[in-house]
Write a protein that holds these residues in place. Sequence first.
Motif, PDB file in Angstrom:
ATOM      1  N   TRP A 163       0.839  -1.062   0.220  1.00  0.00           N
ATOM      2  CA  TRP A 163      -0.098   0.027  -0.080  1.00  0.00           C
ATOM      3  C   TRP A 163       0.838   1.251   0.029  1.00  0.00           C
ATOM      4  CZ3 TRP A 163      -5.145  -0.200  -0.511  1.00  0.00           C
ATOM      5  CH2 TRP A 163      -5.763  -1.749  -0.213  1.00  0.00           C
ATOM      6  N   ARG A 164       0.625   2.277  -0.882  1.00  0.00           N
ATOM      7  CA  ARG A 164       1.356   3.569  -1.040  1.00  0.00           C
ATOM      8  C   ARG A 164       0.495   4.438  -0.259  1.00  0.00           C
ATOM      9  NH1 ARG A 164       3.022   5.662  -5.595  1.00  0.00           N
ATOM     10  NH2 ARG A 164       1.066   4.832  -6.642  1.00  0.00           N
ATOM     11  N   LYS A 165       0.826   5.523   0.507  1.00  0.00           N
ATOM     12  CA  LYS A 165       0.291   6.774   0.869  1.00  0.00           C
ATOM     13  C   LYS A 165       0.513   7.788   0.173  1.00  0.00           C
ATOM     14  CE  LYS A 165      -0.976   8.481   5.445  1.00  0.00           C
ATOM     15  NZ  LYS A 165      -0.544   8.698   6.788  1.00  0.00           N
ATOM     16  N   SER A 166      -0.404   8.673   0.005  1.00  0.00           N
ATOM     17  CA  SER A 166      -0.268   9.780  -1.061  1.00  0.00           C
ATOM     18  C   SER A 166       0.852  10.643  -0.442  1.00  0.00           C
ATOM     19  CB  SER A 166      -1.539  10.693  -1.226  1.00  0.00           C
ATOM     20  OG  SER A 166      -1.318  11.898  -1.827  1.00  0.00           O
ATOM     21  N   GLN A 191      -8.389  -1.859   8.196  1.00  0.00           N
ATOM     22  CA  GLN A 191      -9.065  -2.966   8.290  1.00  0.00           C
ATOM     23  C   GLN A 191     -10.519  -2.920   7.771  1.00  0.00           C
ATOM     24  OE1 GLN A 191      -8.117  -0.868  10.892  1.00  0.00           O
ATOM     25  NE2 GLN A 191     -10.043  -0.771  12.150  1.00  0.00           N
ATOM     26  N   ARG A 192     -10.987  -1.593   7.397  1.00  0.00           N
ATOM     27  CA  ARG A 192     -12.228  -1.514   6.864  1.00  0.00           C
ATOM     28  C   ARG A 192     -12.312  -1.685   5.574  1.00  0.00           C
ATOM     29  NH1 ARG A 192     -15.053   3.443   9.565  1.00  0.00           N
ATOM     30  NH2 ARG A 192     -16.720   2.581   8.936  1.00  0.00           N
ATOM     31  N   ALA A 193     -13.444  -1.297   5.056  1.00  0.00           N
ATOM     32  CA  ALA A 193     -13.681  -1.666   3.386  1.00  0.00           C
ATOM     33  C   ALA A 193     -12.891  -1.098   2.435  1.00  0.00           C
ATOM     34  CB  ALA A 193     -15.076  -0.983   3.136  1.00  0.00           C
ATOM     35  N   VAL A 194     -12.362  -1.922   1.500  1.00  0.00           N
ATOM     36  CA  VAL A 194     -11.707  -1.431   0.402  1.00  0.00           C
ATOM     37  C   VAL A 194     -12.311  -1.331  -0.817  1.00  0.00           C
ATOM     38  CG1 VAL A 194      -9.559  -2.341  -0.900  1.00  0.00           C
ATOM     39  CG2 VAL A 194      -9.665  -2.946   1.588  1.00  0.00           C
ATOM     40  N   LEU A 195     -12.120  -0.166  -1.379  1.00  0.00           N
ATOM     41  CA  LEU A 195     -12.732   0.161  -2.878  1.00  0.00           C
ATOM     42  C   LEU A 195     -11.931  -0.495  -3.873  1.00  0.00           C
ATOM     43  CD1 LEU A 195     -13.672   4.097  -2.461  1.00  0.00           C
ATOM     44  CD2 LEU A 195     -15.148   1.963  -2.219  1.00  0.00           C
ATOM     45  N   ARG A 196     -12.594  -1.008  -4.783  1.00  0.00           N
ATOM     46  CA  ARG A 196     -11.708  -2.014  -6.016  1.00  0.00           C
ATOM     47  C   ARG A 196     -12.035  -1.218  -7.276  1.00  0.00           C
ATOM     48  NH1 ARG A 196     -11.584  -8.277  -4.583  1.00  0.00           N
ATOM     49  NH2 ARG A 196     -10.455  -8.014  -2.335  1.00  0.00           N
ATOM     50  N   GLU A 203      -6.275  -4.600 -11.020  1.00  0.00           N
ATOM     51  CA  GLU A 203      -7.323  -3.606 -10.340  1.00  0.00           C
ATOM     52  C   GLU A 203      -6.263  -2.788  -9.713  1.00  0.00           C
ATOM     53  OE1 GLU A 203     -10.128  -5.953  -8.128  1.00  0.00           O
ATOM     54  OE2 GLU A 203      -8.633  -6.300  -6.342  1.00  0.00           O
ATOM     55  N   VAL A 204      -6.802  -1.592  -9.218  1.00  0.00           N
ATOM     56  CA  VAL A 204      -6.421  -0.856  -8.069  1.00  0.00           C
ATOM     57  C   VAL A 204      -7.171  -0.784  -6.786  1.00  0.00           C
ATOM     58  CG1 VAL A 204      -5.772   1.629  -7.697  1.00  0.00           C
ATOM     59  CG2 VAL A 204      -5.241   0.509  -9.853  1.00  0.00           C
ATOM     60  N   ARG A 205      -6.597  -0.882  -5.736  1.00  0.00           N
ATOM     61  CA  ARG A 205      -7.525  -0.953  -4.503  1.00  0.00           C
ATOM     62  C   ARG A 205      -7.175   0.435  -3.746  1.00  0.00           C
ATOM     63  NH1 ARG A 205      -7.007  -7.048  -2.503  1.00  0.00           N
ATOM     64  NH2 ARG A 205      -7.798  -7.954  -4.692  1.00  0.00           N
ATOM     65  N   VAL A 206      -8.262   0.892  -3.059  1.00  0.00           N
ATOM     66  CA  VAL A 206      -7.963   2.094  -2.296  1.00  0.00           C
ATOM     67  C   VAL A 206      -8.612   1.915  -0.810  1.00  0.00           C
ATOM     68  CG1 VAL A 206      -8.426   4.589  -2.030  1.00  0.00           C
ATOM     69  CG2 VAL A 206      -8.280   3.542  -4.223  1.00  0.00           C
TER      70      VAL A 206
END
Length: 81
Positions: free
Chosen positions: A19-22, A50-55, A40-43
């Motif tokens: 994971w990369r942080k802006s 630990q919460r939801a991940v957008l794909r 895909e890209v995940r955010v």
Amino acid sequence: MAGGWEEAVLAAESALIVWRKSSYSGSNTECCEVAALPTEVRVRDSKCPQRAVLRFSLPIWQVAVAYFAWGESAGGSHEQL
């Protein structure tokens, strides 16, 4: 909603992803993290990983990045989104 073994699988999978942080976030704790995968890209929220991940599929991600980059270069604002 995922439960039991599904949550364990998602947690294990997420731990293997880089994971990369802006760089724009600086010391700000309100930021998102992005992981680029082959298909895909995940955010995710950096405060609560630990919460939801957008794909996003790669084509959708490319359109979104182009849209926001265009707004920045044109001096536009996306606050209405």
